[in-house]
Design an enzyme around this catalytic site. Structure first.
Site, mmCIF file in Angstrom:
data_model
loop_
_atom_site.group_PDB
_atom_site.id
_atom_site.type_symbol
_atom_site.label_atom_id
_atom_site.label_comp_id
_atom_site.label_asym_id
_atom_site.label_seq_id
_atom_site.Cartn_x
_atom_site.Cartn_y
_atom_site.Cartn_z
ATOM 1 N N HIS A 109 -21.576 17.128 -0.732
ATOM 2 C CA HIS A 109 -21.699 18.539 -0.395
ATOM 3 C C HIS A 109 -20.540 19.295 -1.040
ATOM 4 O O HIS A 109 -19.374 18.974 -0.808
ATOM 5 C CB HIS A 109 -21.709 18.733 1.117
ATOM 6 C CG HIS A 109 -22.960 18.233 1.770
ATOM 7 N ND1 HIS A 109 -22.969 17.623 3.007
ATOM 8 C CD2 HIS A 109 -24.250 18.254 1.349
ATOM 9 C CE1 HIS A 109 -24.223 17.293 3.319
ATOM 10 N NE2 HIS A 109 -25.011 17.655 2.322
ATOM 11 N N GLU A 112 -17.055 20.706 0.570
ATOM 12 C CA GLU A 112 -16.216 19.799 1.367
ATOM 13 C C GLU A 112 -15.094 19.221 0.501
ATOM 14 O O GLU A 112 -15.058 18.029 0.203
ATOM 15 C CB GLU A 112 -17.103 18.731 2.007
ATOM 16 C CG GLU A 112 -18.139 19.350 2.948
ATOM 17 C CD GLU A 112 -19.250 18.410 3.393
ATOM 18 O OE1 GLU A 112 -19.161 17.197 3.117
ATOM 19 O OE2 GLU A 112 -20.218 18.896 4.016
ATOM 20 N N ARG A 167 -23.082 24.606 -0.737
ATOM 21 C CA ARG A 167 -23.248 23.243 -0.224
ATOM 22 C C ARG A 167 -24.069 22.348 -1.152
ATOM 23 O O ARG A 167 -23.757 21.169 -1.351
ATOM 24 C CB ARG A 167 -23.937 23.325 1.140
ATOM 25 C CG ARG A 167 -24.484 22.023 1.706
ATOM 26 C CD ARG A 167 -25.278 22.331 2.986
ATOM 27 N NE ARG A 167 -25.995 21.187 3.524
ATOM 28 C CZ ARG A 167 -25.535 20.361 4.460
ATOM 29 N NH1 ARG A 167 -24.317 20.525 4.940
ATOM 30 N NH2 ARG A 167 -26.278 19.371 4.926
ATOM 31 N N HIS A 237 -17.530 12.898 3.898
ATOM 32 C CA HIS A 237 -17.901 14.298 4.093
ATOM 33 C C HIS A 237 -16.816 14.998 4.923
ATOM 34 O O HIS A 237 -15.841 14.404 5.336
ATOM 35 C CB HIS A 237 -19.221 14.393 4.877
ATOM 36 C CG HIS A 237 -20.408 13.762 4.220
ATOM 37 N ND1 HIS A 237 -21.600 14.435 4.049
ATOM 38 C CD2 HIS A 237 -20.622 12.525 3.712
ATOM 39 C CE1 HIS A 237 -22.485 13.645 3.469
ATOM 40 N NE2 HIS A 237 -21.905 12.469 3.252
ATOM 41 N N GLU A 311 -16.940 11.976 8.567
ATOM 42 C CA GLU A 311 -16.767 13.426 8.605
ATOM 43 C C GLU A 311 -15.290 13.666 8.880
ATOM 44 O O GLU A 311 -14.812 13.435 9.990
ATOM 45 C CB GLU A 311 -17.631 14.062 9.698
ATOM 46 C CG GLU A 311 -19.130 13.913 9.493
ATOM 47 C CD GLU A 311 -19.709 14.855 8.433
ATOM 48 O OE1 GLU A 311 -18.954 15.708 7.902
ATOM 49 O OE2 GLU A 311 -20.907 14.732 8.135
#
Length: 375
Positions: A109, A112, A167, A237, A311
Site C-alpha cells: 500500500h 504506508e 493507497r 503494512h 501492521e
C-alpha cells in the site's frame, strides 16, 4: 528536517483532535518533504531514520549488492504497470545445507511509508551483523532471505509527487475513468468475495480479476515457483500495531492456527520488550476486519506454513504519516519480532531435527557400549 517534523507533529495533533482537513495538511507536509530531501552518494551517508524516494531506494539496492557481493544479490522480479522494474534482494550465505526461504515484502500500500523503511532496516541489520551475531549467522546457515523493499512502486512514487495518502497501484480502468487496484485484494485467495470492491473508484478495488495486476503477478509467480522451499511469508503494512494470521476471508481457522498464534504472541512480547509498544495478535477476520484476496491468505492457501501481516505503528494518532523521529524505534522493535518468528521457524525445522539426530546417535552408542560389555 526540524520544520518537517514540526509540521508532522502538528498534523498528528490536528488529526487526533478531529480538527482541519487531513488531506490538505498532508499536501502542505508534502511541500516540506520536497524541499528538505537531501541527496546522498554512498551507503555510509544513507540515513535509515528518514523516508526515501524510490530513486534513492533503487540506488540503495544497487549499492547494498555491490558492497556485500558474497551474501547479497539483486534480482529482477517483473515490471510495474507504469513499466518500472521491480527488484528483490536475496541474502544468502554460502552453505552446504539445503536452504529454505523467508519472504518479506513491504509497501504493497503506497502511503504506508514506514513499511519500506523497515525492509531497508531489516536488510541493513542482517548485513551489518551476520558475521559477529551468532543468532543471525545461525539463521543464515539454513535460511535465505528474499526482501522486496517496495512492492507497489508506481503508487509509492505517486505518494511523493501527487497524493501522500494514495493507497492503490496506478493501473488505468474504465478507459481512464479511474486509477489503481488495491494489490492486497488482488491475490487469488477467495478473490473479491468479502471486504473488497468491484468499483474501481474505491480504495479496496480488487481489480478486473484475480492476479490481474502485473505487480501481483510478479510476486505470486516467484512464490509459486519456489513454494516448496518457502517456510515463512511476511508482508509489512501500517498502521494498527497488529500481527495478523490467516484468514481474512473466513472465520475458519488455518490448520496450524494455534501454532501461528503462539509464535505471533511470542514475537509481540519480544517487540514490546524493546520499547514498550503493545501489539495484538490474531486472525484478520477476528481482530481487524474481513477481507479477501490478501497476499497473506494466498500464501497460506498455497501451503506456506507461516504467513503473517504486520501492521506497524501507530494506533491512529499519525495514521499513515508516521513522523521520521519514530522510524528507528519502530524498526528496532519490529526487528525483534521478526527475529523471534525466524527463531521459531528455525527451531521447528532444524533444531528439533538435529536434536533428534543427536538423541538417536546417543542411543546407538549406548547400545553399542552395552553390547560390547557382554564380551
Amino acid at each position: 528536517m526540524k520544520p518537517l517534523l514540526g509540521t508532522l507533529c502538528l498534523l498528528g495533533m490536528l488529526v487526533h483532535s478531529g480538527l482541519g482537513h487531513h488531506r490538505s495538511l498532508v499536501q502542505q507536509t508534502q511541500k516540506l518533504v520536497d524541499t528538505t530531501v537531501t541527496p546522498w552518494r554512498s551507503l555510509e551517508t544513507y540515513s535509515y531514520n528518514k523516508y526515501h524516494r524510490m530513486e534513492e531506494i533503487y540506488q540503495w539496492m544497487s549499492q547494498i549488492s555491490e558492497k556485500y557481493p558474497d551474501v547479497v544479490t539483486q534480482h529482477f522480479l517483473g515490471m510495474t504497470y507504469e513499466t518500472r522494474p521491480m527488484y528483490y534482494l536475496k541474502i544468502s550465505q554460502p552453505s552446504d545445507n539445503t536452504k529454505k526461504i523467508i519472504w518479506m515484502d513491504c509497501g504493497i500500500h503506497a502511503r504506508e511509508w514506514i513499511a519500506p523503511a523497515f525492509c531497508q532496516w531489516f536488510v541493513k541489520e542482517i548485513l551489518q551483523n551476520y558475521r559477529d551475531n551468532s543468532r543471525i549467522r545461525r539463521l543464515l546457515t539454513y535460511l535465505d532471505f528474499y526482501v522486496l523493499p517496495v512492492l507497489n512502486i508506481d503508487g509509492y512514487i505517486y505518494t511523493w509527487t501527487t497524493d501522500r495518502l494514495w493507497r492503490k497501484s496506478r493501473s488505468s480502468h474504465d478507459d481512464g475513468a479511474c486509477f489503481g487496484t488495491d494489490l492486497n485484494r488482488n491475490f487469488n485467495s477467495s478473490w473479491c468475495s468479502i471486504g473488497a470492491s468491484k468499483n474501481c473508484l474505491d480504495e479496496t478495488f480488487c481489480g478486473a480479476g484475480p492476479v490481474s495486476e502485473p505487480e501481483t503477478k510478479a510476486v505470486s509467480g516467484l512464490i509459486e515457483s519456489k513454494k516448496e522451499d518457502v517456510l515463512c511469508f511476511l508482508t509489512i503494512h501500517s498502521y494498527g500495531q497488529l500481527i495478523l494470521t490467516p484468514y481474512g476471508y473466513t472465520k475458519n481457522k488455518s490448520s496450524n492456527h494455534e501454532e501461528l498464534i503462539q509464535v505471533g504472541q511470542k514475537a509481540a512480547n519480544a517487540l514490546k520488550a524493546k520499547h514498550g509498544t503493545n501489539y495484538r495478535v490474531g486472525a484478520s477476520a477476528d481482530i481487524l476486519y474481513a477481507l479477501s484476496g490478501s497476499s497473506r491468505d494466498w500464501a497460506k492457501d498455497i501451503g506456506i506454513p507461516f504467513a503473517y501481516t504486520f501492521e506497524l505503528r501507530d494506533n491512529g494518532t499519525y495514521q499513515f504519516v508516521l513522523p521520521e523521529d519514530q522510524i528507528q524505534d519502530t524498526c528496532e522493535e519490529t526487528m525483534e519480532a521478526v527475529l523471534s518468528i525466524l527463531d521459531d521457524v528455525y527451531a521447528k525445522y532444524w533444531h528439533s531435527n538435529s536434536a533428534g539426530r543427536v538423541t538417536s546417535t546417543t542411543v546407538a552408542l549406548s547400545l553399542l557400549v552395552a553390547f560390547m560389555s557382554l564380551f
